[in-house]
Design an enzyme around this catalytic site. Structure first.
Site, mmCIF file in Angstrom:
data_model
loop_
_atom_site.group_PDB
_atom_site.id
_atom_site.type_symbol
_atom_site.label_atom_id
_atom_site.label_comp_id
_atom_site.label_asym_id
_atom_site.label_seq_id
_atom_site.Cartn_x
_atom_site.Cartn_y
_atom_site.Cartn_z
ATOM 1 N N HIS A 546 2.285 -4.261 -8.783
ATOM 2 C CA HIS A 546 1.023 -4.349 -8.035
ATOM 3 C C HIS A 546 0.829 -3.128 -7.131
ATOM 4 O O HIS A 546 -0.210 -2.462 -7.188
ATOM 5 C CB HIS A 546 1.035 -5.635 -7.197
ATOM 6 C CG HIS A 546 -0.183 -5.853 -6.366
ATOM 7 N ND1 HIS A 546 -1.182 -6.738 -6.710
ATOM 8 C CD2 HIS A 546 -0.592 -5.301 -5.192
ATOM 9 C CE1 HIS A 546 -2.137 -6.729 -5.793
ATOM 10 N NE2 HIS A 546 -1.797 -5.852 -4.860
ATOM 11 N N GLU A 547 1.826 -2.846 -6.303
ATOM 12 C CA GLU A 547 1.695 -1.723 -5.369
ATOM 13 C C GLU A 547 1.626 -0.391 -6.116
ATOM 14 O O GLU A 547 0.942 0.536 -5.679
ATOM 15 C CB GLU A 547 2.853 -1.726 -4.369
ATOM 16 C CG GLU A 547 2.913 -2.958 -3.480
ATOM 17 C CD GLU A 547 1.601 -3.263 -2.776
ATOM 18 O OE1 GLU A 547 0.845 -2.319 -2.461
ATOM 19 O OE2 GLU A 547 1.318 -4.461 -2.548
ATOM 20 N N HIS A 550 -1.943 0.345 -7.024
ATOM 21 C CA HIS A 550 -2.663 1.002 -5.921
ATOM 22 C C HIS A 550 -2.311 2.489 -5.883
ATOM 23 O O HIS A 550 -3.190 3.353 -5.732
ATOM 24 C CB HIS A 550 -2.274 0.368 -4.582
ATOM 25 C CG HIS A 550 -2.896 -0.952 -4.304
ATOM 26 N ND1 HIS A 550 -4.261 -1.160 -4.373
ATOM 27 C CD2 HIS A 550 -2.354 -2.141 -3.929
ATOM 28 C CE1 HIS A 550 -4.521 -2.422 -4.056
ATOM 29 N NE2 HIS A 550 -3.386 -3.033 -3.788
ATOM 30 N N GLU A 576 -8.512 -3.821 -5.210
ATOM 31 C CA GLU A 576 -7.386 -4.510 -5.838
ATOM 32 C C GLU A 576 -7.441 -4.467 -7.370
ATOM 33 O O GLU A 576 -6.555 -5.009 -8.031
ATOM 34 C CB GLU A 576 -7.337 -5.972 -5.380
ATOM 35 C CG GLU A 576 -7.098 -6.174 -3.897
ATOM 36 C CD GLU A 576 -5.706 -5.751 -3.443
ATOM 37 O OE1 GLU A 576 -4.799 -5.676 -4.302
ATOM 38 O OE2 GLU A 576 -5.527 -5.483 -2.242
ATOM 39 N N HIS A 678 -3.147 -9.901 7.517
ATOM 40 C CA HIS A 678 -4.178 -9.310 6.659
ATOM 41 C C HIS A 678 -5.523 -9.270 7.386
ATOM 42 O O HIS A 678 -6.263 -8.280 7.321
ATOM 43 C CB HIS A 678 -4.354 -10.143 5.388
ATOM 44 C CG HIS A 678 -3.423 -9.779 4.283
ATOM 45 N ND1 HIS A 678 -2.103 -10.164 4.269
ATOM 46 C CD2 HIS A 678 -3.612 -9.076 3.138
ATOM 47 C CE1 HIS A 678 -1.524 -9.709 3.175
ATOM 48 N NE2 HIS A 678 -2.412 -9.047 2.464
ATOM 49 N N PHE A 680 -6.124 -10.266 10.861
ATOM 50 C CA PHE A 680 -6.177 -9.962 12.290
ATOM 51 C C PHE A 680 -5.431 -8.687 12.680
ATOM 52 O O PHE A 680 -5.501 -8.268 13.832
ATOM 53 C CB PHE A 680 -5.645 -11.158 13.094
ATOM 54 C CG PHE A 680 -6.453 -12.404 12.883
ATOM 55 C CD1 PHE A 680 -7.763 -12.479 13.340
ATOM 56 C CD2 PHE A 680 -5.933 -13.485 12.202
ATOM 57 C CE1 PHE A 680 -8.530 -13.611 13.126
ATOM 58 C CE2 PHE A 680 -6.684 -14.628 11.980
ATOM 59 C CZ PHE A 680 -7.998 -14.699 12.448
ATOM 60 N N ALA A 681 -4.764 -8.066 11.731
ATOM 61 C CA ALA A 681 -4.093 -6.798 12.030
ATOM 62 C C ALA A 681 -4.126 -5.864 10.832
ATOM 63 O O ALA A 681 -3.346 -4.922 10.757
ATOM 64 C CB ALA A 681 -2.649 -7.057 12.458
ATOM 65 N N GLY A 682 -5.036 -6.130 9.908
ATOM 66 C CA GLY A 682 -5.142 -5.295 8.715
ATOM 67 C C GLY A 682 -6.599 -5.046 8.378
ATOM 68 O O GLY A 682 -7.478 -5.228 9.215
ATOM 69 N N TYR A 684 -8.514 -6.653 6.095
ATOM 70 C CA TYR A 684 -9.124 -7.702 5.282
ATOM 71 C C TYR A 684 -10.019 -8.654 6.067
ATOM 72 O O TYR A 684 -10.358 -9.728 5.564
ATOM 73 C CB TYR A 684 -8.032 -8.499 4.568
ATOM 74 C CG TYR A 684 -7.437 -7.761 3.395
ATOM 75 C CD1 TYR A 684 -7.913 -7.942 2.106
ATOM 76 C CD2 TYR A 684 -6.396 -6.854 3.580
ATOM 77 C CE1 TYR A 684 -7.378 -7.258 1.029
ATOM 78 C CE2 TYR A 684 -5.849 -6.160 2.512
ATOM 79 C CZ TYR A 684 -6.344 -6.365 1.243
ATOM 80 O OH TYR A 684 -5.811 -5.676 0.180
#
Length: 758
Positions: A546-547, A550, A576, A678, A680-682, A684
């Site tokens: 997956h990574e 990206h 994604e 994801h 609250f600190a990323g 998304y």
């Protein structure tokens, strides 16, 4: 929290990137930046209040004239403030000079003297702050954390000046008008420039360029505060994850647990203990923590319910009380996001978020979620009922009297039912998924599909940890070095944040003379135990694929305009696509047999094992899909119709859960939201739905390969995928990119079919 379990003793306890967002990723230093190096060093020498670390030209944060790769071995956290004291004033001064020039040359505005100029101005700060930000995620510690927090507000302010520059905005408007009148030029280069201009104007609008007076002042205050809250949120999660440990000394608790899990926990105890004597994995003690490999080992394998309950409750209440309580942070984040969105004229933050995404409205996101839920919900209810019946049948009296399984029961009994159904265990598969061989197979797949060769180059780059690897990517046609990447594969709960992510180290940019992009691939997979290599679970292999997906979009880009190259400028709900596309290849026989061989004997994966892997693909698909829909819709509800005067954030959680996971409602004490980084600190926020949105496109893309019969046809299709999805990046709208590859609009049929929900 530290717990010890002894015999007869049980303790009851519970990537839309533009010049507005460059400080989040490290950027390589170009020749243009190198020309600035001498000036910066002269400034440092005459700056009396710069720190001692910054006074030296060995400070790796200051224009890296030796190499475009970060000099990690030379970095110490204390160099951060000194470097920022030099670089930020220089960037601010250069912006003022640019603004003055643009205001004087209103009739002679060209593309080359606007966005490329901005790229070059921001490059030194982007490089330095990107390196600090990366290390803050993979080598976190008190000194670095303090330096990061000390400088964060000033960095945010400096970049905000670009997004709110009237001179820049007017110049971009002029360029947009010019480009719209030159529609005859349909070259990809021109298309990139148009996209960069459009994205920049939209980003500036969302960044407050139209605000004045008190509204502008308040908007900027909120922006700084949100950055601080985001950092504090992530630190609280990291610290609360690190703080918990459970030492098990009773061998009976470990009865039936796989050897790999016991070895992992025994090794963790050994590292944490002052005793030098080696811990016997079969005897213990065993140290359990909340990093993902350890946590999943408990949930899936330890038969003792009390132990699972302790660990499950600890995991789902991280950062929810005391000094590290994220509840007030979440409430303030939601309040400030809503307030800043209204200052910009939006009804709520969700509408503001979607202004830069493929989805046009909250309702459109809800419609897709409901379409998938209609197929997944009945399946999920049946799956959980089957697991529950199995637990009651095999688990003894304690389960026979339960109305439903508790959260700490589901993963354990799901794994047992899976083993019973398919007659195979994860532990039987691990020896065939040694990391070195998995990498060889992954690289062979990439070569087969996309015509590039990946070679190890560990001695050609400095690393931040001994386990980090460095690789170079070469194009098979001309053997040219076209990209590189770092791989940080293992979990390190002491200083590395959880999850898996890809980040930009170096972005491709003609403005800054950078044509070799570099990526960071970060995972939290099982580390090696003793003399054995890392033996991965199938899920960890999937995460690596997956990574890497990206990373491929970042590295194989043919876009050269920095603001739209690679993953930059790609709408968030499309980002994604390549990552989820790569996951599908794990069910392709030729791919699996390219690496699945026993790490000791070299024997290939038995044929029946592969068949069972394929059969397992749709196991619990309903439960997985409904949980993803629940998370996406909860995120959207919190950012669209949440009213703090009428309900709490946990009321919203239960409201959404009742619709999408009624079969698995969270407990009253569940505080999962407090670790939902994801959102609250990323990146998304009002965008978690993107996983499912993009999965429609990734499944449909993979189905193009399923329709082919020969390897040559697959290679041709792979080249087509590279030339569109991977090459075009943010230089073209995702709908156009997908249509260019597939010849039509996306269809959800393949997604449902792949998961047995059609």
């Amino acid at each position: 929290m530290v717990f010890i379990l002894q015999r007869q003793t049980f303790l009851s306890c519970m990537f839309s990137a533009s010049f507005l967002s460059r400080p989040g990723s490290a950027i390589c230093i170009s020749r243009a930046s190198q020309r600035l190096a001498r000036t910066q060093l002269a400034m440092i020498a005459s700056t009396p209040d710069a720190t001692a670390s910054a006074l030296s030209e060995n400070n790796p944060l200051l224009c890296n004239a030796k190499s475009y790769l970060p000099r990690f071995s030379e970095f110490v956290p204390e160099q951060t403030t000194g470097a920022m004291k030099v670089l930020l004033p220089q960037m601010e001064s250069a912006l003022k000079e640019l603004e003055e020039r643009l205001e004087k040359e209103t009739n002679d505005i060209t593309y080359d003297n606007v966005l490329p100029a901005v790229e070059r101005i921001q490059d030194p700060v982007s490089y330095a702050w990107g390196m600090v930000g990366h290390l803050n995620g993979v080598q976190n510690g008190p000194a670095l954390r303090a330096e990061y927090e000390q400088n964060q507000a000033t960095v945010v302010q400096s970049f905000t000046a670009f997004s709110q520059s009237q001179a820049l905005y007017k110049a971009l408007q002029t360029l947009q008008t010019k480009f719209s009148s030159e529609e005859d030029d349909e070259s990809f280069h021109t298309m990139q420039q148009k996209r960069a201009i459009d994205n920049a104007l939209r980003g500036m609008t969302l960044g407050g360029v139209g605000l004045e007076g008190k509204a502008k002042e308040r908007f900027n205050e909120i922006k700084i505060r949100l950055a601080e809250l985001s950092t504090q949120f992530r630190n609280n999660v990291l610290d609360s994850t690190k703080d918990f440990s459970l030492t098990v000394e009773d061998p009976e608790i470990m009865e039936g647990v796989p050897a790999s899990s016991k070895a992992m926990w025994a090794q963790a105890h050994q590292k944490h203990s002052s005793e030098k004597e080696k811990v016997d994995p079969d005897v213990g003690p065993w140290r359990i923590t909340l990093d993902m490999p350890s946590y999943l080992g408990v949930m899936q394998y330890i038969p003792d319910r009390s132990t699972r309950e302790i660990v499950n409750r600890a995991f789902n209440t991280r950062a929810s009380d005391g000094e590290r309580n994220n509840v007030p942070l979440i409430e303030e984040i939601l309040e400030l996001r809503a307030e800043s969105s209204k200052l910009l004229g939006f009804s709520n933050f969700a509408d503001r978020s979607l202004a830069s995404k493929m989805a046009s409205s909250v309702q459109e996101v809800t419609n897709l979620s409901q379409l998938i839920a209609d197929a997944a919900l009945p399946r999920a209810s049946k799956e959980l009922a089957d697991i529950t019946a199995f637990a009651k049948e095999r688990g003894g009296s304690v389960y026979q009297d339960l109305d439903k399984l508790m959260p700490w029961d589901v993963a354990f009994w799901s794994e047992r039912y899976k083993e019973e159904t398919f007659a195979i265990t994860k532990e039987q598969l691990r020896p065939y998924f040694a990391l070195p061989e998995v990498l060889d197979g992954l690289f062979a797949l990439i070569n087969r599909l996309f015509g590039v060769t990946i070679e190890a180059a560990d001695d050609e780059a400095e690393k931040w940890n001994k386990d980090v690897r460095f690789f170079k990517v070469f194009d098979d046609k001309d053997k040219k070095h076209i990209a590189s990447f770092f791989l940080d594969p293992y979990s390190r709960p002491a200083d590395k944040r959880g999850g898996a992510w890809m980040a930009s180290c170096v972005g491709k940019s003609e403005a800054c003379d950078r044509d070799v992009p570099v990526a960071y691939l970060n995972c939290n997979n099982s580390p090696p135990i003793g003399d054995d290599p890392s033996l991965m679970t199938f899920e960890e292999v999937r995460t690596l694929f997956h990574e890497t997906g990206h990373g491929l979009q970042h590295m194989l880009t043919e876009a050269v305009v920095g603001d739209v190259s690679g993953i930059s400028g790609v709408e968030w709900d499309a980002v994604e696509l390549p990552s989820q596309f790569m996951e599908n290849w794990l069910y392709d026989k030729s791919t699996i047999y390219g690496f699945a061989k026993h790490y000791q004997t070299g024997e290939p994966l038995p044929e029946e094992y592969f068949e069972k892997l394929v059969q397992q693909k749709t196991y619990n698909a309903g439960l997985y899909f409904t949980r993803q829909l629940y998370l996406g819709q909860m995120d959207m509800a919190l950012h669209s119709d949440f009213d703090a005067s009428k309900e709490s954030i946990f009321d919203v959680q239960k409201r959404v859960a009742s619709k999408f996971i009624p079969h698995q409602m969270p407990l009253d004490g569940d505080r999962f939201l407090c670790a939902f980084a994801h959102v609250f600190a990323g990146g998304y926020a009002a965008g978690y739905y993107s996983y499912k949105w993009a999965e429609v496109m990734s499944a449909d893309s993979f189905s193009a390969f399923e329709e082919l019969e020969t390897e040559d046809q697959r290679k041709e299709m792979g080249v087509r995928f590279r030339q569109t999805v991977l090459a075009l990046g943010g230089g073209m709208h995702p709908t156009q990119v997908f249509t260019k590859f597939r010849g039509r609009a996306p269809n959800p049929e393949a997604l449902l079919r792949h998961n047995g929900l059609a």
